[in-house]
Design an enzyme around this catalytic site. Sequence first.
Site, PDB file in Angstrom:
ATOM      1  N   MET A  29       5.628   9.050  -0.014  1.00  0.00           N
ATOM      2  CA  MET A  29       6.243   9.240  -1.330  1.00  0.00           C
ATOM      3  C   MET A  29       5.480  10.299  -2.123  1.00  0.00           C
ATOM      4  O   MET A  29       5.617  10.406  -3.335  1.00  0.00           O
ATOM      5  CB  MET A  29       6.279   7.911  -2.096  1.00  0.00           C
ATOM      6  CG  MET A  29       7.106   6.850  -1.362  1.00  0.00           C
ATOM      7  SD  MET A  29       7.728   5.560  -2.432  1.00  0.00           S
ATOM      8  CE  MET A  29       6.203   4.836  -3.015  1.00  0.00           C
ATOM      9  N   GLY A  30       4.651  11.079  -1.435  1.00  0.00           N
ATOM     10  CA  GLY A  30       3.946  12.172  -2.111  1.00  0.00           C
ATOM     11  C   GLY A  30       2.698  11.703  -2.827  1.00  0.00           C
ATOM     12  O   GLY A  30       2.203  10.602  -2.594  1.00  0.00           O
ATOM     13  N   HIS A  33      -2.936  11.922  -0.502  1.00  0.00           N
ATOM     14  CA  HIS A  33      -4.363  11.626  -0.621  1.00  0.00           C
ATOM     15  C   HIS A  33      -4.955  11.436   0.772  1.00  0.00           C
ATOM     16  O   HIS A  33      -4.254  11.621   1.784  1.00  0.00           O
ATOM     17  CB  HIS A  33      -4.571  10.394  -1.502  1.00  0.00           C
ATOM     18  CG  HIS A  33      -3.786   9.183  -1.063  1.00  0.00           C
ATOM     19  ND1 HIS A  33      -3.912   8.630   0.189  1.00  0.00           N
ATOM     20  CD2 HIS A  33      -2.840   8.447  -1.711  1.00  0.00           C
ATOM     21  CE1 HIS A  33      -3.105   7.592   0.288  1.00  0.00           C
ATOM     22  NE2 HIS A  33      -2.430   7.459  -0.847  1.00  0.00           N
ATOM     23  N   GLY A  35      -5.539   8.938   2.604  1.00  0.00           N
ATOM     24  CA  GLY A  35      -4.797   8.037   3.496  1.00  0.00           C
ATOM     25  C   GLY A  35      -3.684   8.789   4.200  1.00  0.00           C
ATOM     26  O   GLY A  35      -3.539   8.728   5.433  1.00  0.00           O
ATOM     27  N   HIS A  36      -2.875   9.515   3.402  1.00  0.00           N
ATOM     28  CA  HIS A  36      -1.795  10.309   4.004  1.00  0.00           C
ATOM     29  C   HIS A  36      -2.374  11.360   4.959  1.00  0.00           C
ATOM     30  O   HIS A  36      -1.825  11.612   6.032  1.00  0.00           O
ATOM     31  CB  HIS A  36      -1.008  11.049   2.924  1.00  0.00           C
ATOM     32  CG  HIS A  36      -0.367  10.167   1.890  1.00  0.00           C
ATOM     33  ND1 HIS A  36      -0.680  10.233   0.557  1.00  0.00           N
ATOM     34  CD2 HIS A  36       0.570   9.197   1.997  1.00  0.00           C
ATOM     35  CE1 HIS A  36       0.040   9.366  -0.113  1.00  0.00           C
ATOM     36  NE2 HIS A  36       0.810   8.704   0.727  1.00  0.00           N
ATOM     37  N   GLY A 146       0.442   3.575   7.730  1.00  0.00           N
ATOM     38  CA  GLY A 146      -0.900   3.077   7.446  1.00  0.00           C
ATOM     39  C   GLY A 146      -0.945   1.556   7.424  1.00  0.00           C
ATOM     40  O   GLY A 146       0.002   0.910   6.966  1.00  0.00           O
ATOM     41  N   LYS A 148      -2.658  -0.003   5.465  1.00  0.00           N
ATOM     42  CA  LYS A 148      -2.723  -0.340   4.032  1.00  0.00           C
ATOM     43  C   LYS A 148      -1.474  -1.126   3.594  1.00  0.00           C
ATOM     44  O   LYS A 148      -1.552  -2.056   2.816  1.00  0.00           O
ATOM     45  CB  LYS A 148      -2.862   0.971   3.251  1.00  0.00           C
ATOM     46  CG  LYS A 148      -2.426   0.957   1.819  1.00  0.00           C
ATOM     47  CD  LYS A 148      -3.555   0.523   0.939  1.00  0.00           C
ATOM     48  CE  LYS A 148      -3.282   0.536  -0.550  1.00  0.00           C
ATOM     49  NZ  LYS A 148      -1.976   0.782  -1.009  1.00  0.00           N
ATOM     50  N   GLN A 152       4.882  -3.641   5.577  1.00  0.00           N
ATOM     51  CA  GLN A 152       5.816  -2.541   5.817  1.00  0.00           C
ATOM     52  C   GLN A 152       5.739  -2.078   7.271  1.00  0.00           C
ATOM     53  O   GLN A 152       6.768  -1.926   7.950  1.00  0.00           O
ATOM     54  CB  GLN A 152       5.465  -1.399   4.862  1.00  0.00           C
ATOM     55  CG  GLN A 152       6.148  -0.085   5.151  1.00  0.00           C
ATOM     56  CD  GLN A 152       5.840   0.956   4.091  1.00  0.00           C
ATOM     57  OE1 GLN A 152       6.335   0.867   2.981  1.00  0.00           O
ATOM     58  NE2 GLN A 152       5.035   1.942   4.413  1.00  0.00           N
ATOM     59  N   VAL A 175      -7.639   3.954   4.922  1.00  0.00           N
ATOM     60  CA  VAL A 175      -8.716   4.832   4.467  1.00  0.00           C
ATOM     61  C   VAL A 175      -9.206   4.319   3.109  1.00  0.00           C
ATOM     62  O   VAL A 175      -8.393   3.991   2.238  1.00  0.00           O
ATOM     63  CB  VAL A 175      -8.224   6.288   4.344  1.00  0.00           C
ATOM     64  CG1 VAL A 175      -9.302   7.192   3.766  1.00  0.00           C
ATOM     65  CG2 VAL A 175      -7.771   6.803   5.709  1.00  0.00           C
TER      66      VAL A 175
HETATM   67  P1  AMP Z   1       3.217   6.007   0.422  1.00  0.00           P
HETATM   68  O1  AMP Z   1       3.239   7.447   0.042  1.00  0.00           O
HETATM   69  O2  AMP Z   1       2.381   5.161  -0.475  1.00  0.00           O
HETATM   70  O3  AMP Z   1       4.603   5.445   0.675  1.00  0.00           O
HETATM   71  O4  AMP Z   1       2.474   5.935   1.825  1.00  0.00           O
HETATM   72  C1  AMP Z   1       2.909   6.700   2.930  1.00  0.00           C
HETATM   73  C2  AMP Z   1       2.182   6.232   4.158  1.00  0.00           C
HETATM   74  O5  AMP Z   1       0.780   6.393   3.967  1.00  0.00           O
HETATM   75  C3  AMP Z   1       2.412   4.742   4.454  1.00  0.00           C
HETATM   76  O6  AMP Z   1       2.542   4.577   5.864  1.00  0.00           O
HETATM   77  C4  AMP Z   1       1.147   4.115   3.947  1.00  0.00           C
HETATM   78  O7  AMP Z   1       0.822   2.899   4.604  1.00  0.00           O
HETATM   79  C5  AMP Z   1       0.128   5.181   4.270  1.00  0.00           C
HETATM   80  N1  AMP Z   1      -1.065   5.008   3.429  1.00  0.00           N
HETATM   81  C6  AMP Z   1      -1.123   4.873   2.081  1.00  0.00           C
HETATM   82  N2  AMP Z   1      -2.401   4.671   1.682  1.00  0.00           N
HETATM   83  C7  AMP Z   1      -3.149   4.658   2.807  1.00  0.00           C
HETATM   84  C8  AMP Z   1      -4.547   4.492   3.073  1.00  0.00           C
HETATM   85  N3  AMP Z   1      -5.426   4.283   2.099  1.00  0.00           N
HETATM   86  N4  AMP Z   1      -4.962   4.538   4.353  1.00  0.00           N
HETATM   87  C9  AMP Z   1      -4.084   4.744   5.366  1.00  0.00           C
HETATM   88  N5  AMP Z   1      -2.760   4.917   5.192  1.00  0.00           N
HETATM   89  C10 AMP Z   1      -2.302   4.881   3.927  1.00  0.00           C
END
Ligand code: AMP
Length: 280
Positions: A29-30, A33, A35-36, A146, A148, A152, A175
Amino acid sequence: MDIVKSPSELQKIVERIRPTKRIGFVPTMGALHKGHISLIESARRETEFVIVSIFVNPLQFGPSEDFDEYPRPYEKDIEIAEGLGVDILFSPDVKDIYPIKQTVFVSLPELENLLCGAKREGHFRGVLTVVAKLFNITKPHFAYFGQKDYQQALIIKRMVEELNFDIAIKVLPTVREEDGLAVSSRNLYLSDEERKRACVLYSALKKAEDLILNQRGVSEAIDSAKRMIEKNGLSVEYFAICDPETLRPIDRFQDRALIAVAAKMDATRLIDNILVNYEL
Ligand code: AMP
Protein backbone atom coordinates in the site's frame (compact mmCIF):
# COMPACT_ATOMS: atom_id res chain seq x y z
CA MET A 1 11.45 1.40 -14.27
CA ASP A 2 8.08 1.74 -15.97
CA ILE A 3 5.10 3.08 -14.09
CA VAL A 4 1.85 1.50 -15.18
CA LYS A 5 -1.65 2.43 -14.04
CA SER A 6 -3.86 0.44 -16.36
CA PRO A 7 -4.57 -3.23 -15.48
CA SER A 8 -5.13 -4.21 -19.12
CA GLU A 9 -1.88 -2.56 -20.20
CA LEU A 10 0.01 -4.46 -17.49
CA GLN A 11 -1.67 -7.72 -18.49
CA LYS A 12 -0.40 -7.22 -22.05
CA ILE A 13 3.14 -6.55 -20.81
CA VAL A 14 3.27 -9.62 -18.53
CA GLU A 15 1.89 -11.81 -21.29
CA ARG A 16 5.03 -10.96 -23.29
CA ILE A 17 7.40 -11.38 -20.32
CA ARG A 18 6.10 -14.63 -18.80
CA PRO A 19 7.45 -17.13 -21.35
CA THR A 20 11.09 -16.11 -20.80
CA LYS A 21 11.31 -14.58 -17.33
CA ARG A 22 10.10 -15.48 -13.87
CA ILE A 23 7.92 -12.71 -12.48
CA GLY A 24 8.17 -11.75 -8.80
CA PHE A 25 5.35 -9.64 -7.38
CA VAL A 26 5.31 -7.54 -4.20
CA PRO A 27 1.91 -6.03 -3.39
CA THR A 28 2.03 -3.00 -1.06
CA MET A 29 0.00 0.00 0.00
CA GLY A 30 3.03 2.26 -0.43
CA ALA A 31 4.87 4.42 2.11
CA LEU A 32 7.69 1.98 1.39
CA HIS A 33 9.94 1.10 4.32
CA LYS A 34 12.55 -1.49 5.36
CA GLY A 35 9.88 -4.24 5.57
CA HIS A 36 8.76 -3.68 1.98
CA ILE A 37 12.37 -3.32 0.88
CA SER A 38 13.30 -6.76 2.21
CA LEU A 39 10.44 -8.27 0.16
CA ILE A 40 11.47 -6.38 -2.98
CA GLU A 41 15.12 -7.38 -2.54
CA SER A 42 14.14 -11.06 -2.24
CA ALA A 43 12.02 -10.77 -5.38
CA ARG A 44 14.95 -9.10 -7.16
CA ARG A 45 17.31 -11.93 -6.13
CA GLU A 46 14.94 -14.77 -6.94
CA THR A 47 13.22 -13.63 -10.15
CA GLU A 48 14.14 -11.91 -13.41
CA PHE A 49 11.22 -9.47 -13.56
CA VAL A 50 9.97 -7.60 -10.49
CA ILE A 51 6.59 -5.92 -10.23
CA VAL A 52 5.70 -3.85 -7.16
CA SER A 53 2.18 -2.56 -6.72
CA ILE A 54 1.16 0.45 -4.68
CA PHE A 55 -2.55 0.49 -4.07
CA VAL A 56 -4.39 1.66 -0.97
CA ASN A 57 -7.35 -0.65 -1.25
CA PRO A 58 -10.61 0.94 -0.07
CA LEU A 59 -12.29 -2.47 0.13
CA GLN A 60 -10.18 -3.49 3.12
CA PHE A 61 -10.76 -0.34 5.21
CA GLY A 62 -13.77 0.01 7.50
CA PRO A 63 -15.83 3.23 7.46
CA SER A 64 -14.12 4.58 10.60
CA GLU A 65 -10.60 3.55 9.56
CA ASP A 66 -7.70 5.57 8.14
CA PHE A 67 -8.21 5.16 4.35
CA ASP A 68 -8.12 8.92 3.70
CA GLU A 69 -5.23 9.61 6.08
CA TYR A 70 -3.12 6.62 5.03
CA PRO A 71 0.34 8.01 4.08
CA ARG A 72 0.91 8.34 0.33
CA PRO A 73 4.48 9.63 -0.23
CA TYR A 74 4.30 8.70 -3.91
CA GLU A 75 7.39 10.50 -5.25
CA LYS A 76 9.59 9.03 -2.51
CA ASP A 77 8.17 5.56 -3.18
CA ILE A 78 9.02 5.87 -6.88
CA GLU A 79 12.60 6.77 -5.96
CA ILE A 80 12.92 3.79 -3.58
CA ALA A 81 11.46 1.32 -6.09
CA GLU A 82 13.68 2.69 -8.85
CA GLY A 83 16.75 2.37 -6.59
CA LEU A 84 15.94 -1.29 -5.89
CA GLY A 85 15.84 -2.15 -9.60
CA VAL A 86 12.09 -2.75 -9.80
CA ASP A 87 10.99 -3.34 -13.40
CA ILE A 88 7.40 -2.17 -13.13
CA LEU A 89 5.68 -0.06 -10.51
CA PHE A 90 1.97 -0.71 -10.79
CA SER A 91 0.12 2.18 -9.16
CA PRO A 92 -3.49 2.10 -10.31
CA ASP A 93 -6.17 4.51 -9.14
CA VAL A 94 -9.21 3.18 -7.31
CA LYS A 95 -11.28 3.48 -10.48
CA ASP A 96 -8.75 1.36 -12.40
CA ILE A 97 -9.14 -1.53 -9.94
CA TYR A 98 -12.85 -1.03 -9.32
CA PRO A 99 -14.24 0.41 -12.60
CA ILE A 100 -17.65 -0.95 -11.66
CA LYS A 101 -19.12 -1.76 -8.26
CA GLN A 102 -17.37 -4.89 -6.99
CA THR A 103 -19.97 -7.63 -6.57
CA VAL A 104 -17.72 -10.72 -6.56
CA PHE A 105 -15.66 -11.33 -3.42
CA VAL A 106 -13.18 -13.88 -2.15
CA SER A 107 -13.76 -14.87 1.42
CA LEU A 108 -12.50 -17.40 3.94
CA PRO A 109 -15.10 -17.35 6.73
CA GLU A 110 -13.28 -19.89 8.88
CA LEU A 111 -10.26 -17.62 9.38
CA GLU A 112 -11.27 -14.11 8.39
CA ASN A 113 -13.32 -13.22 11.45
CA LEU A 114 -10.72 -14.20 14.06
CA LEU A 115 -7.91 -12.02 15.51
CA CYS A 116 -7.65 -8.86 13.35
CA GLY A 117 -10.84 -9.79 11.51
CA ALA A 118 -12.93 -9.73 14.68
CA LYS A 119 -12.77 -5.94 14.98
CA ARG A 120 -12.20 -5.19 11.28
CA GLU A 121 -15.33 -6.57 9.68
CA GLY A 122 -14.85 -7.25 5.96
CA HIS A 123 -11.13 -6.47 6.13
CA PHE A 124 -9.82 -9.84 4.97
CA ARG A 125 -12.55 -10.22 2.38
CA GLY A 126 -11.28 -6.92 0.97
CA VAL A 127 -7.68 -8.14 1.13
CA LEU A 128 -8.38 -11.50 -0.54
CA THR A 129 -10.49 -9.90 -3.25
CA VAL A 130 -7.88 -7.30 -4.18
CA VAL A 131 -5.00 -9.78 -4.01
CA ALA A 132 -6.90 -12.16 -6.32
CA LYS A 133 -7.41 -9.27 -8.75
CA LEU A 134 -3.74 -8.21 -8.49
CA PHE A 135 -2.62 -11.81 -9.11
CA ASN A 136 -4.76 -11.94 -12.27
CA ILE A 137 -3.34 -8.62 -13.43
CA THR A 138 0.35 -9.31 -12.70
CA LYS A 139 0.37 -13.09 -13.33
CA PRO A 140 3.44 -13.67 -11.13
CA HIS A 141 5.36 -16.89 -10.59
CA PHE A 142 6.27 -15.78 -7.05
CA ALA A 143 4.51 -13.36 -4.70
CA TYR A 144 6.10 -11.95 -1.54
CA PHE A 145 4.41 -11.20 1.78
CA GLY A 146 5.61 -10.33 5.29
CA GLN A 147 5.07 -12.35 8.45
CA LYS A 148 4.26 -9.00 10.09
CA ASP A 149 0.71 -9.53 8.73
CA TYR A 150 0.59 -13.20 9.66
CA GLN A 151 -3.17 -13.72 9.33
CA GLN A 152 -3.10 -12.06 5.91
CA ALA A 153 -0.25 -14.27 4.70
CA LEU A 154 -2.01 -17.38 6.02
CA ILE A 155 -5.33 -16.67 4.30
CA ILE A 156 -3.61 -15.71 1.06
CA LYS A 157 -1.74 -19.02 1.11
CA ARG A 158 -5.06 -20.81 1.64
CA MET A 159 -6.70 -18.87 -1.19
CA VAL A 160 -3.85 -19.75 -3.57
CA GLU A 161 -4.00 -23.40 -2.60
CA GLU A 162 -7.78 -23.81 -2.69
CA LEU A 163 -8.43 -21.67 -5.79
CA ASN A 164 -5.51 -23.21 -7.72
CA PHE A 165 -3.57 -20.03 -8.38
CA ASP A 166 -0.31 -21.13 -10.01
CA ILE A 167 1.81 -18.90 -7.77
CA ALA A 168 4.41 -19.69 -5.09
CA ILE A 169 3.83 -17.59 -1.98
CA LYS A 170 6.93 -16.52 -0.08
CA VAL A 171 6.53 -15.29 3.49
CA LEU A 172 9.48 -13.35 4.85
CA PRO A 173 10.40 -12.51 8.47
CA THR A 174 9.24 -9.29 10.10
CA VAL A 175 11.77 -6.49 9.80
CA ARG A 176 12.20 -4.66 13.11
CA GLU A 177 13.72 -1.44 14.40
CA GLU A 178 16.68 -1.82 16.75
CA ASP A 179 14.43 -1.78 19.82
CA GLY A 180 12.24 -4.56 18.37
CA LEU A 181 9.33 -2.46 17.06
CA ALA A 182 8.01 -3.99 13.83
CA VAL A 183 8.52 -1.55 10.98
CA SER A 184 5.16 -0.30 9.69
CA SER A 185 3.81 2.55 7.57
CA ARG A 186 1.54 3.38 10.50
CA ASN A 187 4.56 4.07 12.76
CA LEU A 188 4.62 7.42 10.92
CA TYR A 189 1.54 8.41 12.93
CA LEU A 190 3.44 8.07 16.24
CA SER A 191 5.21 10.90 18.06
CA ASP A 192 8.84 10.26 19.11
CA GLU A 193 7.71 9.55 22.62
CA GLU A 194 4.93 7.15 21.53
CA ARG A 195 7.34 5.48 19.15
CA LYS A 196 9.63 4.66 22.10
CA ARG A 197 6.80 3.19 24.18
CA ALA A 198 5.53 1.12 21.20
CA CYS A 199 8.47 -1.30 21.42
CA VAL A 200 6.70 -2.89 24.41
CA LEU A 201 4.62 -4.90 21.93
CA TYR A 202 7.61 -6.97 20.89
CA SER A 203 8.90 -7.29 24.47
CA ALA A 204 5.45 -8.52 25.53
CA LEU A 205 5.38 -11.11 22.73
CA LYS A 206 8.83 -12.36 23.78
CA LYS A 207 7.82 -12.41 27.44
CA ALA A 208 4.75 -14.53 26.61
CA GLU A 209 6.91 -16.86 24.53
CA ASP A 210 9.36 -17.21 27.39
CA LEU A 211 6.57 -18.06 29.83
CA ILE A 212 4.92 -20.73 27.68
CA LEU A 213 8.27 -22.28 26.79
CA ASN A 214 8.91 -22.54 30.53
CA GLN A 215 5.73 -24.51 31.10
CA ARG A 216 3.71 -21.63 32.51
CA GLY A 217 0.03 -21.47 31.63
CA VAL A 218 -1.19 -19.79 28.46
CA SER A 219 -3.63 -17.55 30.34
CA GLU A 220 -0.89 -16.46 32.75
CA ALA A 221 1.32 -15.57 29.77
CA ILE A 222 -1.49 -13.57 28.16
CA ASP A 223 -2.31 -11.69 31.37
CA SER A 224 1.30 -10.85 32.03
CA ALA A 225 1.87 -9.59 28.45
CA LYS A 226 -1.31 -7.50 28.50
CA ARG A 227 -0.27 -5.85 31.77
CA MET A 228 3.13 -4.94 30.28
CA ILE A 229 1.50 -3.34 27.26
CA GLU A 230 -1.12 -1.46 29.22
CA LYS A 231 1.49 -0.11 31.64
CA ASN A 232 3.02 1.59 28.62
CA GLY A 233 -0.21 3.37 27.80
CA LEU A 234 -1.46 1.26 24.90
CA SER A 235 -4.90 -0.32 24.89
CA VAL A 236 -4.92 -3.97 23.93
CA GLU A 237 -7.44 -5.04 21.25
CA TYR A 238 -6.35 -8.66 21.52
CA PHE A 239 -3.38 -10.63 22.80
CA ALA A 240 -3.74 -14.19 21.57
CA ILE A 241 -1.83 -17.43 21.83
CA CYS A 242 -3.24 -19.71 19.21
CA ASP A 243 -2.66 -22.48 16.74
CA PRO A 244 -0.75 -21.07 13.73
CA GLU A 245 -2.96 -22.90 11.21
CA THR A 246 -6.46 -22.68 12.67
CA LEU A 247 -5.90 -19.41 14.57
CA ARG A 248 -8.00 -20.90 17.39
CA PRO A 249 -6.83 -20.18 20.93
CA ILE A 250 -4.87 -22.98 22.59
CA ASP A 251 -5.38 -23.83 26.28
CA ARG A 252 -1.97 -25.37 26.74
CA PHE A 253 1.29 -25.00 24.82
CA GLN A 254 2.24 -28.30 23.25
CA ASP A 255 4.50 -28.01 20.24
CA ARG A 256 3.75 -24.86 18.25
CA ALA A 257 2.03 -21.51 18.61
CA LEU A 258 1.33 -18.13 17.09
CA ILE A 259 1.51 -15.30 19.61
CA ALA A 260 -0.20 -12.23 18.15
CA VAL A 261 -1.16 -8.80 19.38
CA ALA A 262 -3.12 -5.77 18.22
CA ALA A 263 -3.07 -2.64 20.36
CA LYS A 264 -3.84 1.01 20.01
CA MET A 265 -1.47 3.82 20.85
CA ASP A 266 -3.96 6.65 21.00
CA ALA A 267 -5.72 6.30 17.60
CA THR A 268 -2.92 4.32 15.93
CA ARG A 269 -3.55 0.61 15.65
CA LEU A 270 -0.38 -1.49 15.74
CA ILE A 271 -0.02 -5.24 15.21
CA ASP A 272 2.80 -7.72 15.70
CA ASN A 273 3.31 -11.45 16.17
CA ILE A 274 5.88 -14.17 16.68
CA LEU A 275 5.81 -17.85 15.83
CA VAL A 276 6.99 -20.55 18.21
CA ASN A 277 8.29 -23.73 16.51
CA TYR A 278 6.43 -23.03 13.28
CA GLU A 279 7.08 -21.53 9.85
CA LEU A 280 4.52 -20.42 7.30
P1 AMP B 1 1.42 -2.99 3.43
O1 AMP B 1 1.98 -1.94 2.53
O2 AMP B 1 1.37 -2.60 4.86
O3 AMP B 1 0.11 -3.55 2.91
O4 AMP B 1 2.44 -4.20 3.39
C1 AMP B 1 2.84 -4.79 2.17
C2 AMP B 1 3.60 -6.05 2.46
O5 AMP B 1 4.74 -5.74 3.25
C3 AMP B 1 2.78 -7.07 3.27
O6 AMP B 1 3.06 -8.37 2.78
C4 AMP B 1 3.32 -6.88 4.66
O7 AMP B 1 3.20 -8.04 5.47
C5 AMP B 1 4.77 -6.58 4.39
N1 AMP B 1 5.36 -5.88 5.53
C6 AMP B 1 4.90 -4.78 6.18
N2 AMP B 1 5.69 -4.47 7.23
C7 AMP B 1 6.66 -5.42 7.25
C8 AMP B 1 7.79 -5.66 8.10
N3 AMP B 1 8.07 -4.88 9.14
N4 AMP B 1 8.57 -6.72 7.83
C9 AMP B 1 8.30 -7.54 6.78
N5 AMP B 1 7.27 -7.37 5.94
C10 AMP B 1 6.46 -6.31 6.17
